[in-house]
Scaffold this active site. Sequence first.
Site, PDB file in Angstrom:
ATOM      1  N   ASP A  37       0.812  -1.220   0.000  1.00 20.49           N
ATOM      2  CA  ASP A  37       0.000   0.000   0.000  1.00 20.49           C
ATOM      3  C   ASP A  37       0.849   1.276   0.000  1.00 20.49           C
ATOM      4  O   ASP A  37       0.548   2.227  -0.727  1.00 20.49           O
ATOM      5  CB  ASP A  37      -1.002   0.000   1.167  1.00 20.49           C
ATOM      6  N   ASP A  82       0.634  -9.665   3.644  1.00 20.74           N
ATOM      7  CA  ASP A  82      -0.550  -9.315   4.444  1.00 20.74           C
ATOM      8  C   ASP A  82      -1.859  -9.459   3.653  1.00 20.74           C
ATOM      9  O   ASP A  82      -2.929  -9.477   4.241  1.00 20.74           O
ATOM     10  CB  ASP A  82      -0.456  -7.857   4.940  1.00 20.74           C
TER      11      ASP A  82
HETATM   12  O1  F6P Z   1       3.758  -5.676   5.603  1.00 22.79           O
HETATM   13  C1  F6P Z   1       4.551  -6.803   5.787  1.00 22.79           C
HETATM   14  C2  F6P Z   1       4.985  -6.951   7.227  1.00 22.79           C
HETATM   15  O2  F6P Z   1       5.741  -8.138   7.344  1.00 22.79           O
HETATM   16  C3  F6P Z   1       3.851  -6.942   8.240  1.00 22.79           C
HETATM   17  O3  F6P Z   1       3.136  -8.148   8.299  1.00 22.79           O
HETATM   18  C4  F6P Z   1       4.599  -6.585   9.496  1.00 22.79           C
HETATM   19  O4  F6P Z   1       3.738  -5.979  10.428  1.00 22.79           O
HETATM   20  C5  F6P Z   1       5.657  -5.623   9.005  1.00 22.79           C
HETATM   21  O5  F6P Z   1       5.802  -5.861   7.609  1.00 22.79           O
HETATM   22  C6  F6P Z   1       7.007  -5.777   9.676  1.00 22.79           C
HETATM   23  O6  F6P Z   1       7.851  -4.761   9.220  1.00 22.79           O
HETATM   24  P1  F6P Z   1       9.428  -4.762   9.451  1.00 22.79           P
HETATM   25  O7  F6P Z   1      10.040  -5.666   8.419  1.00 22.79           O
HETATM   26  O8  F6P Z   1       9.815  -3.338   9.280  1.00 22.79           O
HETATM   27  O9  F6P Z   1       9.690  -5.286  10.840  1.00 22.79           O
END
Ligand code: F6P
Length: 365
Positions: A117, A141
Amino acid sequence: MGKRRIGILTGGGDCPGLNAVIRGVTKTAVNRYGMEVIGFHDGFLGLIENRFTFLTFENVSGILTQGGTILGTSNKANPFAHIMMENGNATVKDVSDGCMELYNDLGLDALITVGGDGTMTISGMLAEKGANVVGVPKTIDKDLMETDTTFGFDTARAVGTEAIDRLHSTAQSHHRVMIVELMGRNAGWLALESGIAGGGDIILIPEIPYDIEEIMRVVRQRSRFGKRFSIVVIAEGASEIGGDQVVKKVVEDSPEKIRLGGIGSQLAAQLEEATQIECRVAILGHLQRGGTPTPQDRILATQFAVKAMDLVMDGQFNQMVAIRGNDLIAVPLEKVMGKQKLVPIDSPLIEAGLSVGTSFGIKME
Ligand code: F6P
């Protein structure tokens, strides 16, 4: 006239299938249309900092099965709000004009942006500035609007399902409640579908705030009926009725600052105290984003890549490729920008879960 040239970048969190898109776009562009392909490094950061590489048959060969992205990615870079250090202070600047200058200097006919998004929102804004953008939806997601699914989701769901399968035997042996926390941000798709595939006894998603008393009732009832273990599948974004989501980290220099995580441990402590049944927690975290994509994700990523190239050749810009049923379609980026697709309460998946006795943490008919 010189060779036609397109750019590609992968933005946001990585997921399995990104390399399949890079390969699909490059091979189609080079092979079918005799174009040049420029791959920007680290998502929009490459466009901001003028860092890229030419993609050829050679450097995309053999990447179909690899997780991650050979181009690198960033879930912080945003040309419209770029964080720079000036005299030791962090300042936020709009550097999108510079990105457009580079886009024009490189003679790009189009830019293919692969992301979730956040990436689609930035893509739409660049399109408004005159870039010929085509978006390709990715995310574990599955929370992007206008498309039935995104690549990356199937692989993450397989990881989630396998984890639930593996937790069953240990839960059963020790007569414990095993809580498995899955990613998904504010959407429950990953927990819901992994939970149904793995036969989770209780599935908790952000869209249905749970009642702790109801969870205790279900666990105790299972015990009385001779099932001395329970599997609880909880999405990282889930919360108790009247409660808040559990924030693991605040990433100040990221457009999406909140990182969720830890609700599983909170629930375990509450449940153990109230029921005196031992609880353990497994947080899958980034395991769900790593590794080789499933066949379904490789196929979807390849189809999205080819569709994105069709749109480029047809001059249909400011669009995101999407899948509805078996049809690959194009949807205007503005329909996707700044929106999230959440699980509807009347989802047939919830209906199916209820039919087989799954609890969603509240009393439901
Ligand atoms: O959007 C993908 C995702 O893996 C989500 O499910 C999770 O909340 C977030 O990204 C984690 O982000 P990061 O890799 O910055 O910890």
